[in-house]
Design a protein around this motif. Sequence first.
Motif, PDB file in Angstrom:
ATOM      1  N   PRO A 103       0.816  -1.223   0.000  1.00  0.00           N
ATOM      2  CA  PRO A 103       0.000   0.000   0.000  1.00  0.00           C
ATOM      3  C   PRO A 103       0.852   1.277   0.000  1.00  0.00           C
ATOM      4  CG  PRO A 103       0.059  -0.924   2.198  1.00  0.00           C
ATOM      5  CD  PRO A 103       0.818  -1.883   1.329  1.00  0.00           C
ATOM      6  N   THR A 104       1.586   1.492  -1.076  1.00  0.00           N
ATOM      7  CA  THR A 104       2.426   2.678  -1.204  1.00  0.00           C
ATOM      8  C   THR A 104       1.589   3.871  -1.649  1.00  0.00           C
ATOM      9  OG1 THR A 104       2.931   2.140  -3.503  1.00  0.00           O
ATOM     10  CG2 THR A 104       4.391   1.220  -1.815  1.00  0.00           C
ATOM     11  N   LYS A 105       2.218   5.047  -1.699  1.00  0.00           N
ATOM     12  CA  LYS A 105       1.521   6.242  -2.168  1.00  0.00           C
ATOM     13  C   LYS A 105       1.080   6.076  -3.618  1.00  0.00           C
ATOM     14  CE  LYS A 105       3.495   9.776   0.865  1.00  0.00           C
ATOM     15  NZ  LYS A 105       4.294  11.036   0.925  1.00  0.00           N
ATOM     16  N   ASP A 106       1.929   5.493  -4.446  1.00  0.00           N
ATOM     17  CA  ASP A 106       1.577   5.285  -5.857  1.00  0.00           C
ATOM     18  C   ASP A 106       0.387   4.348  -5.989  1.00  0.00           C
ATOM     19  OD1 ASP A 106       3.608   6.956  -6.625  1.00  0.00           O
ATOM     20  OD2 ASP A 106       5.047   5.326  -7.012  1.00  0.00           O
ATOM     21  N   TRP A 107       0.380   3.284  -5.188  1.00  0.00           N
ATOM     22  CA  TRP A 107      -0.747   2.347  -5.251  1.00  0.00           C
ATOM     23  C   TRP A 107      -2.024   3.039  -4.811  1.00  0.00           C
ATOM     24  CZ3 TRP A 107      -4.051   0.682  -1.397  1.00  0.00           C
ATOM     25  CH2 TRP A 107      -4.918  -0.368  -1.754  1.00  0.00           C
ATOM     26  N   ALA A 108      -1.960   3.817  -3.738  1.00  0.00           N
ATOM     27  CA  ALA A 108      -3.149   4.508  -3.238  1.00  0.00           C
ATOM     28  C   ALA A 108      -3.678   5.495  -4.266  1.00  0.00           C
ATOM     29  CB  ALA A 108      -2.818   5.222  -1.928  1.00  0.00           C
ATOM     30  N   ALA A 109      -2.781   6.133  -5.012  1.00  0.00           N
ATOM     31  CA  ALA A 109      -3.210   7.107  -6.017  1.00  0.00           C
ATOM     32  C   ALA A 109      -3.909   6.425  -7.183  1.00  0.00           C
ATOM     33  CB  ALA A 109      -2.008   7.910  -6.505  1.00  0.00           C
ATOM     34  N   ARG A 110      -3.522   5.196  -7.494  1.00  0.00           N
ATOM     35  CA  ARG A 110      -4.134   4.474  -8.620  1.00  0.00           C
ATOM     36  C   ARG A 110      -5.448   3.801  -8.242  1.00  0.00           C
ATOM     37  NH1 ARG A 110       1.129   2.445  -9.008  1.00  0.00           N
ATOM     38  NH2 ARG A 110       0.368   0.388  -8.336  1.00  0.00           N
ATOM     39  N   ARG A 111      -5.693   3.629  -6.980  1.00  0.00           N
ATOM     40  CA  ARG A 111      -6.906   2.934  -6.532  1.00  0.00           C
ATOM     41  C   ARG A 111      -8.140   3.753  -6.899  1.00  0.00           C
ATOM     42  NH1 ARG A 111     -10.148   3.754  -2.629  1.00  0.00           N
ATOM     43  NH2 ARG A 111      -8.816   5.438  -1.855  1.00  0.00           N
ATOM     44  N   ASN A 112      -9.128   3.083  -7.479  1.00  0.00           N
ATOM     45  CA  ASN A 112     -10.338   3.799  -7.921  1.00  0.00           C
ATOM     46  C   ASN A 112     -11.622   3.154  -7.407  1.00  0.00           C
ATOM     47  OD1 ASN A 112     -10.399   1.499  -9.460  1.00  0.00           O
ATOM     48  ND2 ASN A 112      -9.986   2.533 -11.400  1.00  0.00           N
ATOM     49  N   ALA A 113     -11.534   2.301  -6.393  1.00  0.00           N
ATOM     50  CA  ALA A 113     -12.720   1.649  -5.820  1.00  0.00           C
ATOM     51  C   ALA A 113     -12.422   1.302  -4.371  1.00  0.00           C
ATOM     52  CB  ALA A 113     -13.078   0.391  -6.607  1.00  0.00           C
ATOM     53  N   PRO A 114     -13.460   1.187  -3.525  1.00  0.00           N
ATOM     54  CA  PRO A 114     -13.234   0.757  -2.130  1.00  0.00           C
ATOM     55  C   PRO A 114     -12.497  -0.583  -2.095  1.00  0.00           C
ATOM     56  CG  PRO A 114     -15.469   1.558  -2.413  1.00  0.00           C
ATOM     57  CD  PRO A 114     -14.882   1.482  -3.780  1.00  0.00           C
ATOM     58  N   THR A 115     -11.471  -0.654  -1.273  1.00  0.00           N
ATOM     59  CA  THR A 115     -10.575  -1.809  -1.307  1.00  0.00           C
ATOM     60  C   THR A 115     -10.157  -2.220   0.098  1.00  0.00           C
ATOM     61  OG1 THR A 115      -9.678  -1.056  -3.442  1.00  0.00           O
ATOM     62  CG2 THR A 115      -8.398  -2.690  -2.241  1.00  0.00           C
ATOM     63  N   VAL A 116     -10.053  -3.512   0.302  1.00  0.00           N
ATOM     64  CA  VAL A 116      -9.406  -4.061   1.488  1.00  0.00           C
ATOM     65  C   VAL A 116      -8.036  -4.555   1.046  1.00  0.00           C
ATOM     66  CG1 VAL A 116      -9.425  -5.887   3.223  1.00  0.00           C
ATOM     67  CG2 VAL A 116     -11.544  -4.687   2.660  1.00  0.00           C
ATOM     68  N   ASN A 117      -6.986  -4.031   1.678  1.00  0.00           N
ATOM     69  CA  ASN A 117      -5.622  -4.426   1.321  1.00  0.00           C
ATOM     70  C   ASN A 117      -5.073  -5.364   2.388  1.00  0.00           C
ATOM     71  OD1 ASN A 117      -2.501  -4.053   1.392  1.00  0.00           O
ATOM     72  ND2 ASN A 117      -3.125  -3.300  -0.609  1.00  0.00           N
ATOM     73  N   ILE A 118      -4.537  -6.499   1.954  1.00  0.00           N
ATOM     74  CA  ILE A 118      -3.952  -7.501   2.848  1.00  0.00           C
ATOM     75  C   ILE A 118      -2.490  -7.654   2.441  1.00  0.00           C
ATOM     76  CG2 ILE A 118      -4.170  -9.832   3.792  1.00  0.00           C
ATOM     77  CD1 ILE A 118      -7.014  -9.923   2.712  1.00  0.00           C
ATOM     78  N   TYR A 119      -1.624  -6.912   3.103  1.00  0.00           N
ATOM     79  CA  TYR A 119      -0.225  -6.827   2.685  1.00  0.00           C
ATOM     80  C   TYR A 119       0.657  -7.714   3.564  1.00  0.00           C
ATOM     81  CZ  TYR A 119       4.452  -4.873   2.029  1.00  0.00           C
ATOM     82  OH  TYR A 119       5.797  -4.708   1.789  1.00  0.00           O
ATOM     83  N   LEU A 120       1.343  -8.671   2.949  1.00  0.00           N
ATOM     84  CA  LEU A 120       2.270  -9.552   3.659  1.00  0.00           C
ATOM     85  C   LEU A 120       3.592  -8.801   3.855  1.00  0.00           C
ATOM     86  CD1 LEU A 120       3.099 -12.364   4.755  1.00  0.00           C
ATOM     87  CD2 LEU A 120       3.749 -12.955   2.410  1.00  0.00           C
ATOM     88  N   TYR A 121       3.916  -8.516   5.111  1.00  0.00           N
ATOM     89  CA  TYR A 121       5.113  -7.706   5.360  1.00  0.00           C
ATOM     90  C   TYR A 121       6.183  -8.428   6.157  1.00  0.00           C
ATOM     91  CZ  TYR A 121       3.413  -6.910  10.144  1.00  0.00           C
ATOM     92  OH  TYR A 121       2.989  -7.084  11.441  1.00  0.00           O
ATOM     93  N   ASP A 122       5.914  -9.640   6.655  1.00  0.00           N
ATOM     94  CA  ASP A 122       6.934 -10.319   7.445  1.00  0.00           C
ATOM     95  C   ASP A 122       6.710 -11.823   7.402  1.00  0.00           C
ATOM     96  OD1 ASP A 122       9.227  -9.843   9.383  1.00  0.00           O
ATOM     97  OD2 ASP A 122       7.945 -11.132  10.594  1.00  0.00           O
ATOM     98  N   ILE A 123       7.823 -12.572   7.279  1.00  0.00           N
ATOM     99  CA  ILE A 123       7.794 -14.039   7.287  1.00  0.00           C
ATOM    100  C   ILE A 123       8.906 -14.513   8.207  1.00  0.00           C
ATOM    101  CG2 ILE A 123       7.939 -16.146   5.918  1.00  0.00           C
ATOM    102  CD1 ILE A 123       7.251 -14.458   3.454  1.00  0.00           C
ATOM    103  N   ARG A 124       8.556 -15.306   9.198  1.00  0.00           N
ATOM    104  CA  ARG A 124       9.568 -15.877  10.084  1.00  0.00           C
ATOM    105  C   ARG A 124       9.026 -17.162  10.698  1.00  0.00           C
ATOM    106  NH1 ARG A 124      10.668 -11.269  14.333  1.00  0.00           N
ATOM    107  NH2 ARG A 124      10.494  -9.992  12.457  1.00  0.00           N
ATOM    108  N   GLU A 125       9.939 -18.047  11.142  1.00  0.00           N
ATOM    109  CA  GLU A 125       9.490 -19.319  11.707  1.00  0.00           C
ATOM    110  C   GLU A 125       8.880 -19.115  13.086  1.00  0.00           C
ATOM    111  OE1 GLU A 125      11.039 -23.859  12.731  1.00  0.00           O
ATOM    112  OE2 GLU A 125      12.440 -22.394  11.879  1.00  0.00           O
ATOM    113  N   ASP A 126       7.818 -19.851  13.344  1.00  0.00           N
ATOM    114  CA  ASP A 126       7.179 -19.864  14.658  1.00  0.00           C
ATOM    115  C   ASP A 126       7.919 -20.895  15.507  1.00  0.00           C
ATOM    116  OD1 ASP A 126       5.564 -19.866  16.859  1.00  0.00           O
ATOM    117  OD2 ASP A 126       3.677 -20.039  15.751  1.00  0.00           O
ATOM    118  N   MET A 127       8.922 -20.445  16.251  1.00  0.00           N
ATOM    119  CA  MET A 127       9.781 -21.360  16.996  1.00  0.00           C
ATOM    120  C   MET A 127       9.028 -22.096  18.105  1.00  0.00           C
ATOM    121  SD  MET A 127      12.588 -21.179  15.425  1.00  0.00           S
ATOM    122  CE  MET A 127      13.591 -22.128  16.552  1.00  0.00           C
TER     123      MET A 127
END
Length: 208
Positions: free
Chosen positions: A30-54
């Motif tokens: 969900p960057t500024k460029d992405w937000a500027a291009r969005r033209n409809a109500p949207t739910v964004n699900i952004y994967l930002y971290d991956i790590r092992e569940d120790m």
Amino acid sequence: MIHEVDEALRRLVRDEALRGSDLDVAFDAPTKDWAARRNAPTVNIYLYDIREDMRRRQRGLLNEYDAQGQVAARHLPPRHMKLSYLVTAWTQRAEDEHRLLSDLLVGFLRYDAVPPPLLTGSLEALALPVPMTVALPPPEDRAFADVWSALGGELKPSLDVVVSAPVSSGRKVDAGPPAREGVQLNTGADRVRHTVSGDGVSMRRVTQ
């Protein structure tokens, strides 16, 4: 595995949290460029971290049985990977975004794990629970403000959804044939029979 979790969350949002709403669901950053291009109500699900569940790592080997109930192979237990998602609502008005976030929060809180009917592919084949948490405090080494700074956008209300997904390591060892009840050894003129019993191993000399 990651794309299977993505699809499960997409279906959970559309079919459960938002009750069949036709809102767009996106996984883009969900960057500024992405937000500027969005033209409809949207739910964004952004994967930002991956790590092992120790906490869920298991030791040892798991047995795999054949149709006769005998051990056919042994393999390492699945590892669990924590996939952290930043869930945000994007509309023209802040009030509408807050309403969407409320619906999403209630929808996610209904479940402690991803519902099994939503699982596909390797997640369905493993037939293991896929735990899920929402809105828990982030670890000390991670702050949401840092995520937004890295994206180059302004801080926005969001839900932190973490899915602990099992993934097979693919490492498997074939098992040898089952042990026989008796083993006969030739020692010159005599033969010694070793018999395995519940109390141990007994030996009996058999003279030719």
